[in-house]
Design a protein around this motif. Sequence first.
Motif, PDB file in Angstrom:
ATOM      1  N   ASP A 270      33.064  32.599  49.343  1.00 17.23           N
ATOM      2  CA  ASP A 270      32.122  31.897  48.463  1.00 17.23           C
ATOM      3  C   ASP A 270      32.213  32.440  47.038  1.00 17.23           C
ATOM      4  O   ASP A 270      32.177  31.679  46.062  1.00 17.23           O
ATOM      5  N   ILE A 271      32.310  33.752  46.937  1.00 16.33           N
ATOM      6  CA  ILE A 271      32.446  34.366  45.615  1.00 16.33           C
ATOM      7  C   ILE A 271      33.781  34.001  44.986  1.00 16.33           C
ATOM      8  O   ILE A 271      33.864  33.618  43.813  1.00 16.33           O
ATOM      9  N   LEU A 272      34.857  34.108  45.761  1.00 11.53           N
ATOM     10  CA  LEU A 272      36.186  33.824  45.218  1.00 11.53           C
ATOM     11  C   LEU A 272      36.339  32.368  44.793  1.00 11.53           C
ATOM     12  O   LEU A 272      37.042  32.067  43.829  1.00 11.53           O
ATOM     13  N   SER A 273      35.668  31.468  45.499  1.00 14.10           N
ATOM     14  CA  SER A 273      35.814  30.044  45.179  1.00 14.10           C
ATOM     15  C   SER A 273      35.260  29.703  43.803  1.00 14.10           C
ATOM     16  O   SER A 273      35.639  28.701  43.203  1.00 14.10           O
ATOM     17  N   VAL A 274      34.350  30.549  43.285  1.00 17.03           N
ATOM     18  CA  VAL A 274      33.790  30.318  41.947  1.00 17.03           C
ATOM     19  C   VAL A 274      34.903  30.298  40.900  1.00 17.03           C
ATOM     20  O   VAL A 274      34.845  29.546  39.921  1.00 17.03           O
ATOM     21  N   PHE A 275      35.942  31.105  41.134  1.00 13.24           N
ATOM     22  CA  PHE A 275      36.994  31.260  40.130  1.00 13.24           C
ATOM     23  C   PHE A 275      38.027  30.138  40.151  1.00 13.24           C
ATOM     24  O   PHE A 275      39.007  30.183  39.421  1.00 13.24           O
ATOM     25  N   ARG A 276      37.809  29.150  40.991  1.00 17.78           N
ATOM     26  CA  ARG A 276      38.676  27.976  40.962  1.00 17.78           C
ATOM     27  C   ARG A 276      38.371  27.108  39.746  1.00 17.78           C
ATOM     28  O   ARG A 276      39.188  26.296  39.323  1.00 17.78           O
ATOM     29  N   ASN A 277      37.171  27.265  39.227  1.00 17.92           N
ATOM     30  CA  ASN A 277      36.765  26.511  38.030  1.00 17.92           C
ATOM     31  C   ASN A 277      37.514  27.050  36.820  1.00 17.92           C
ATOM     32  O   ASN A 277      37.532  28.258  36.575  1.00 17.92           O
ATOM     33  N   GLU A 278      38.134  26.173  36.058  1.00 16.33           N
ATOM     34  CA  GLU A 278      38.954  26.614  34.921  1.00 16.33           C
ATOM     35  C   GLU A 278      38.138  27.314  33.842  1.00 16.33           C
ATOM     36  O   GLU A 278      38.687  28.043  33.017  1.00 16.33           O
ATOM     37  N   ASN A 279      36.820  27.108  33.842  1.00 21.27           N
ATOM     38  CA  ASN A 279      35.960  27.755  32.848  1.00 21.27           C
ATOM     39  C   ASN A 279      35.280  29.008  33.376  1.00 21.27           C
ATOM     40  O   ASN A 279      34.383  29.565  32.744  1.00 21.27           O
ATOM     41  N   SER A 280      35.705  29.479  34.550  1.00 19.84           N
ATOM     42  CA  SER A 280      34.995  30.599  35.177  1.00 19.84           C
ATOM     43  C   SER A 280      35.387  31.947  34.581  1.00 19.84           C
ATOM     44  O   SER A 280      34.597  32.879  34.601  1.00 19.84           O
ATOM     45  N   LEU A 281      36.607  32.080  34.077  1.00 21.68           N
ATOM     46  CA  LEU A 281      37.068  33.370  33.568  1.00 21.68           C
ATOM     47  C   LEU A 281      36.732  33.491  32.089  1.00 21.68           C
ATOM     48  O   LEU A 281      37.461  33.001  31.224  1.00 21.68           O
ATOM     49  N   ILE A 282      35.600  34.110  31.817  1.00 24.31           N
ATOM     50  CA  ILE A 282      35.173  34.292  30.439  1.00 24.31           C
ATOM     51  C   ILE A 282      34.960  35.778  30.178  1.00 24.31           C
ATOM     52  O   ILE A 282      34.704  36.552  31.097  1.00 24.31           O
ATOM     53  N   LEU A 283      35.104  36.170  28.925  1.00 23.78           N
ATOM     54  CA  LEU A 283      34.900  37.567  28.568  1.00 23.78           C
ATOM     55  C   LEU A 283      33.411  37.899  28.587  1.00 23.78           C
ATOM     56  O   LEU A 283      32.592  37.164  28.044  1.00 23.78           O
ATOM     57  N   LYS A 284      33.067  39.011  29.204  1.00 24.79           N
ATOM     58  CA  LYS A 284      31.684  39.456  29.212  1.00 24.79           C
ATOM     59  C   LYS A 284      31.350  40.108  27.877  1.00 24.79           C
ATOM     60  O   LYS A 284      32.211  40.695  27.234  1.00 24.79           O
ATOM     61  N   PRO A 285      30.095  40.046  27.442  1.00 22.99           N
ATOM     62  CA  PRO A 285      29.704  40.726  26.206  1.00 22.99           C
ATOM     63  C   PRO A 285      29.979  42.218  26.312  1.00 22.99           C
ATOM     64  O   PRO A 285      29.887  42.796  27.397  1.00 22.99           O
ATOM     65  N   ILE A 286      30.292  42.831  25.197  1.00 28.22           N
ATOM     66  CA  ILE A 286      30.665  44.238  25.220  1.00 28.22           C
ATOM     67  C   ILE A 286      29.530  45.116  25.721  1.00 28.22           C
ATOM     68  O   ILE A 286      29.759  46.144  26.358  1.00 28.22           O
ATOM     69  N   TRP A 287      28.268  44.713  25.480  1.00 25.24           N
ATOM     70  CA  TRP A 287      27.154  45.534  25.958  1.00 25.24           C
ATOM     71  C   TRP A 287      27.133  45.614  27.480  1.00 25.24           C
ATOM     72  O   TRP A 287      26.738  46.627  28.061  1.00 25.24           O
ATOM     73  N   HIS A 288      27.561  44.540  28.137  1.00 25.47           N
ATOM     74  CA  HIS A 288      27.616  44.541  29.597  1.00 25.47           C
ATOM     75  C   HIS A 288      28.672  45.525  30.089  1.00 25.47           C
ATOM     76  O   HIS A 288      28.472  46.226  31.090  1.00 25.47           O
ATOM     77  N   ASN A 289      29.801  45.600  29.397  1.00 25.70           N
ATOM     78  CA  ASN A 289      30.842  46.558  29.774  1.00 25.70           C
ATOM     79  C   ASN A 289      30.333  47.985  29.685  1.00 25.70           C
ATOM     80  O   ASN A 289      30.648  48.833  30.524  1.00 25.70           O
ATOM     81  N   TYR A 290      29.536  48.273  28.653  1.00 24.88           N
ATOM     82  CA  TYR A 290      29.011  49.625  28.505  1.00 24.88           C
ATOM     83  C   TYR A 290      27.903  49.918  29.521  1.00 24.88           C
ATOM     84  O   TYR A 290      27.716  51.072  29.916  1.00 24.88           O
ATOM     85  N   LEU A 291      27.183  48.902  29.958  1.00 28.27           N
ATOM     86  CA  LEU A 291      26.242  49.106  31.059  1.00 28.27           C
ATOM     87  C   LEU A 291      26.987  49.524  32.326  1.00 28.27           C
ATOM     88  O   LEU A 291      26.537  50.402  33.071  1.00 28.27           O
ATOM     89  N   ASN A 292      28.133  48.890  32.567  1.00 27.70           N
ATOM     90  CA  ASN A 292      28.955  49.274  33.718  1.00 27.70           C
ATOM     91  C   ASN A 292      29.473  50.698  33.577  1.00 27.70           C
ATOM     92  O   ASN A 292      29.512  51.467  34.545  1.00 27.70           O
ATOM     93  N   LYS A 293      29.898  51.060  32.361  1.00 25.18           N
ATOM     94  CA  LYS A 293      30.365  52.430  32.128  1.00 25.18           C
ATOM     95  C   LYS A 293      29.236  53.434  32.372  1.00 25.18           C
ATOM     96  O   LYS A 293      29.447  54.507  32.936  1.00 25.18           O
TER      97      LYS A 293
END
Length: 350
Positions: free
Chosen positions: A188-211
């Motif tokens: 179900d999760i993987l099927s989301v990425f079949r949409n051509e608009n699904s791969l978008i860059l996350k905001p940089i603040w989100h990346n630092y939250l992950n860090k």
Amino acid sequence: MKKQGGSKIMGIKLWAKIKLPYILRLENEEKYEIELPSDEEFSLFRVSFFPNSDNPDNSNYLSEYREKSCNYIEIESIVKRFNYSDYPVRNSVIYNSYEVSEIDTTEIFKLVKNKLNIFLIELSKITKMFWITDISLNPISGVIGNRTDYTFVEPDTAISDNIRSYYTINDNYMEEVKRKEVKPINMDILSVFRNENSLILKPIWHNYLNKATKAMYSSENEEFIIYCAISAESFIKQLIKVNSNLKEKDIVLEKLTEVGKNQMVNTYFKIILKYLFGANLIDKEEVLHKNLLDIFTLRNEIMHKGYLDKSSFEKVGINELNFEQANLYLSRLHRAIEICLNLFAKNPIK
């Protein structure tokens, strides 16, 4: 083997094999050993570096690396503060070991980790191996790094390399962490990425939250605070920038953002939010505003002093920055960002 005559040295001896999160280069394919000076915590602290040898006794052998590499070290230390006689004995025909409580084991590991990391950082300066970093004490199990093999014995016990028996703690937070928002991969999760608009860059603040989250689970406290502060600052500045791009030039907003360079939390998260959206974190959940002030206070301590200490924690009203406190800071930061996004969404720009 244990010396005859019984133990006369106070304390308890820890033998520990620690799997390194990186590779050390050795000049030759041989064991290197150094006994560090004793101090108030340790009457003995010996570090041994083992080559990546392909032999039956080396369970840590990695075929993809050269023989003159080291991927695990051994610590032999006598800890003064704890006494072997305080713990249940596990009898053996080879040598006696002791069942140290989980709380005391974690405390001993902390002492070992602290002394070891000071040594490793100094070693990195001399060798120029820039990838040598602090080895963390993982918060889930208290293990040094992702794997530690260890045993506790009497201080005068000497054991040859080929007859040692260890307890083993494995810890990998990526497998063990229990967080309700973490979802295992499925179709179900993987099927989301079949949409051509699904791969978008996350905001940089989100990346630092992950860090920040990864730093929290690796007990990298200074990095955790820095990443939290960067994430909060990046987020609020992007939010204000989006707002200013959608409106005509606002001189008041320009002045406020200029002032905010030196007072980030009180200017951006208090005054500017109120100016733009009619409400701020204090109006919604005051504890979230205090949480941001604490994060930036600790960030400033790191920037000005280079480290966090007892006086740093006193400034924000905590005793230490342990896993529980870091997790509280992080969850409140997530909540603050969520509220700011809701304020933006409920106040469309006209």
